[in-house]
Write a protein that holds these residues in place. Structure first.
Motif, PDB file in Angstrom:
ATOM      1  N   VAL A  22      -6.822 -46.919  16.389  1.00 41.07           N
ATOM      2  CA  VAL A  22      -7.359 -46.526  15.081  1.00 41.07           C
ATOM      3  C   VAL A  22      -8.822 -46.914  15.047  1.00 41.07           C
ATOM      4  O   VAL A  22      -9.156 -48.102  15.114  1.00 41.07           O
ATOM      5  N   ASP A  23      -9.685 -45.917  14.966  1.00 37.74           N
ATOM      6  CA  ASP A  23     -11.127 -46.159  14.917  1.00 37.74           C
ATOM      7  C   ASP A  23     -11.593 -47.087  16.041  1.00 37.74           C
ATOM      8  O   ASP A  23     -12.352 -48.026  15.833  1.00 37.74           O
ATOM      9  N   GLU A  51       0.495 -39.824  15.865  1.00 37.48           N
ATOM     10  CA  GLU A  51      -0.659 -40.728  15.917  1.00 37.48           C
ATOM     11  C   GLU A  51      -1.597 -40.491  14.726  1.00 37.48           C
ATOM     12  O   GLU A  51      -2.077 -41.440  14.116  1.00 37.48           O
ATOM     13  N   THR A  52      -1.833 -39.238  14.371  1.00 37.80           N
ATOM     14  CA  THR A  52      -2.691 -38.922  13.223  1.00 37.80           C
ATOM     15  C   THR A  52      -2.088 -39.471  11.934  1.00 37.80           C
ATOM     16  O   THR A  52      -2.792 -40.055  11.106  1.00 37.80           O
ATOM     17  N   CYS A  55      -2.341 -43.315  12.004  1.00 39.35           N
ATOM     18  CA  CYS A  55      -3.739 -43.720  11.819  1.00 39.35           C
ATOM     19  C   CYS A  55      -4.162 -43.568  10.364  1.00 39.35           C
ATOM     20  O   CYS A  55      -4.894 -44.406   9.835  1.00 39.35           O
ATOM     21  N   ALA A  58      -2.734 -46.486   8.600  1.00 42.06           N
ATOM     22  CA  ALA A  58      -3.434 -47.706   9.034  1.00 42.06           C
ATOM     23  C   ALA A  58      -4.801 -47.832   8.362  1.00 42.06           C
ATOM     24  O   ALA A  58      -5.213 -48.929   7.993  1.00 42.06           O
ATOM     25  N   ARG A  59      -5.487 -46.732   8.200  1.00 43.20           N
ATOM     26  CA  ARG A  59      -6.816 -46.780   7.570  1.00 43.20           C
ATOM     27  C   ARG A  59      -6.730 -47.168   6.103  1.00 43.20           C
ATOM     28  O   ARG A  59      -7.676 -47.706   5.539  1.00 43.20           O
TER      29      ARG A  59
END
Length: 99
Positions: A22-23, A51-52, A55, A58-59
């Motif tokens: 993530v990032d 994954e998208t 993420c 997670a963000r």
């Protein structure tokens, strides 16, 4: 609600860990296989990769546990999907999360 209770009754509670980027930083989440399966289903329904989807959660969660936030995301997604048309149906499930 009865379906959710039935599913919970059949849940193995065996945790599975998966890693994501993530990032530019590695993060991991450890949740039940049933939750991973639900996230994969949601990703297909939303037309994004797992994954998208992970993420995106997670963000939004900041310092809180990604594992907990993924569990909450799955619950809120399916709760929102089960609301009547005049309910909160137009709100994106991720917006219902506390982070």
């Amino acid at each position: 609600m009865q379906n959710l209770l039935r599913i919970l009754g059949q849940t193995s509670y065996e945790q599975r860990r998966r890693d994501f980027t993530v990032d530019g930083r590695r993060v991991s989440a450890c949740i039940s296989q049933e939750c991973w399966d639900a996230l994969e289903d949601i990703a297909v329904l939303e037309g994004v990769s797992l994954e998208t989807l992970v993420c995106g959660v997670a963000r939004r969660c900041g310092r809180r546990s990604l594992s907990l936030e993924l569990d909450l995301f799955v619950i809120s997604y399916y709760q929102t999907a089960s609301l009547p048309a005049d309910g909160l149906r137009d709100i994106e499930p991720a917006n219902l999360l506390p982070c």
